[in-house]
Design a protein around this motif. Structure first.
Motif, PDB file in Angstrom:
ATOM      1  N   THR A 194      -3.718   6.065   0.380  1.00 35.16           N
ATOM      2  CA  THR A 194      -3.898   4.779   0.080  1.00 35.16           C
ATOM      3  C   THR A 194      -3.798   4.650  -1.341  1.00 35.16           C
ATOM      4  O   THR A 194      -4.525   5.232  -2.127  1.00 35.16           O
ATOM      5  CB  THR A 194      -5.149   3.976   0.652  1.00 35.16           C
ATOM      6  N   ASP A 224       0.900  -1.123   0.001  1.00 31.14           N
ATOM      7  CA  ASP A 224       0.075  -0.193  -0.142  1.00 31.14           C
ATOM      8  C   ASP A 224       0.620   1.524   0.043  1.00 31.14           C
ATOM      9  O   ASP A 224       0.512   2.206   0.659  1.00 31.14           O
ATOM     10  CB  ASP A 224      -0.962  -0.068   1.216  1.00 31.14           C
ATOM     11  N   VAL A 250      -1.257  -3.629   6.567  1.00 31.93           N
ATOM     12  CA  VAL A 250      -0.513  -3.520   5.730  1.00 31.93           C
ATOM     13  C   VAL A 250       0.845  -4.142   5.690  1.00 31.93           C
ATOM     14  O   VAL A 250       1.403  -4.405   6.862  1.00 31.93           O
ATOM     15  CB  VAL A 250      -0.318  -2.033   5.170  1.00 31.93           C
ATOM     16  N   LEU A 274      -5.268  -0.676  -1.635  1.00 30.72           N
ATOM     17  CA  LEU A 274      -5.736  -1.660  -0.775  1.00 30.72           C
ATOM     18  C   LEU A 274      -6.869  -1.200   0.230  1.00 30.72           C
ATOM     19  O   LEU A 274      -8.014  -2.025   0.202  1.00 30.72           O
ATOM     20  CB  LEU A 274      -4.447  -2.324   0.160  1.00 30.72           C
ATOM     21  N   LYS A 275      -6.879  -0.209   0.832  1.00 34.42           N
ATOM     22  CA  LYS A 275      -7.945   0.285   1.701  1.00 34.42           C
ATOM     23  C   LYS A 275      -9.024   0.705   1.356  1.00 34.42           C
ATOM     24  O   LYS A 275      -9.962   0.999   2.019  1.00 34.42           O
ATOM     25  CB  LYS A 275      -7.259   1.441   2.692  1.00 34.42           C
TER      26      LYS A 275
END
Length: 292
Positions: free
Chosen positions: A151, A93, A162, A154-155
């Motif tokens: 981010t 990330d 992470v 991913l988030k």
């Protein structure tokens, strides 16, 4: 007394050998274009596999993917190693920029991330415009990454921890012994692989050469529609037109999809009816995914 500004590290993930009809010299030109884009920006651009230190290349790649201030990833021709290394950077990330040539389709999993596109033929005027866009994108992305809320990918899909790389201090002798051991292991692995290749008999090679080529995987209706809609700047108008199966735009989309199918599939009416249905469902799915 003035202090020298810190040199930022921009890692580069891209093909370096011949793939999809593109030679090593082509990739050398692309790498030079990327480096020229970031001239006088404070970024040092190097392949993530490059290092001044001697060591195992796989370790070096992973460490650079984690440590580099920003990473540019060229997914042109969808090189498997490139896609794997991009996945690792996204798992960390940390800031990453994806680029591709105009002949490479979007990959379904990474299509939500913006891709900067350049012409595969490296036409001069288009490349100059691409270099300016890439320069601005690197600067903006790096500045945005300084925020605690930043981010890359991913988030957006939930709360995740992470991945991090553990660090353990070791003495000089211990480090050298470990490095020698790893090198010995690598040499043994290469020797074993070489012996395995030599053991293949000429009859086996002949048998392999007579096998029919593996059929290229066909793109699904969803991948085809997503590639098309992601390739336009404003997809809202096109989505509206494709929602009607009788519209000229939908008929053209259907014809283009049928063109890349084997004749024994595209020529069957029952298959065409199912394809029309799945193309329509894919348009509605894209519309829901991008709504708001």
């Amino acid at each position: 007394m003035t202090t020298e500004p810190k040199t930022l590290r921009c890692g580069l993930v891209m093909p370096i050998s011949t793939i999809d009809g593109l030679t090593e010299s082509h990739w050398d030109e692309v790498r030079a274009i990327i480096k020229e884009s970031l001239t006088d920006t404070g970024f040092s651009v190097e392949l993530v596999s490059d290092s001044n230190e001697i060591g195992i290349i796989q370790k070096r790649i992973v460490q650079n993917l984690y440590d580099n201030d920003i990473v540019i990833c060229d997914v042109s021709a969808k090189n498997p190693n490139v896609m794997f290394e991009l996945g690792m950077r996204l798992a960390f990330d940390k800031p990453a920029i994806i680029i591709k040539d105009d002949k490479t389709n979007y990959s379904f999993d990474t299509s939500p991330i913006e891709h900067l596109q350049y012409p595969r033929d490296l036409h001069y005027h288009a490349i100059q415009a691409f270099k300016l866009k890439l320069r601005d994108k690197v600067h903006a992305t790096y500045e945005a990454s300084k925020s605690a809320e930043y981010t890359t990918f991913l988030k957006h899909f939930g709360q995740f921890v992470v991945a991090k790389l553990d660090e353990k201090p070791v003495g000089k002798d211990e480090y050298l012994l470990a490095a020698i051991s790893e090198l010995q292991h690598e040499v043994r692995s290469l020797a074993k692989a070489s012996r395995s290749r030599e053991s293949i008999s000429s009859s086996t090679l002949s048998e392999l050469s007579l096998r029919p080529p593996v059929e290229k995987r066909l793109r699904s209706e969803r991948e085809f529609v997503f590639d098309r809609l992601m390739s336009v700047d404003d997809s809202s108008t096109l989505i509206q037109e494709l929602s009607d199966q009788n519209s000229p735009e939908f008929i053209l989309l259907l014809d283009e999809y049928l063109t890349h199918l084997p004749q024994n599939i595209a020529s069957k009416n029952r298959n065409v009816a199912e394809i029309r249905k799945r193309l329509t469902e894919a348009v509605h799915l894209f519309k829901r995914a991008t709504r708001g």
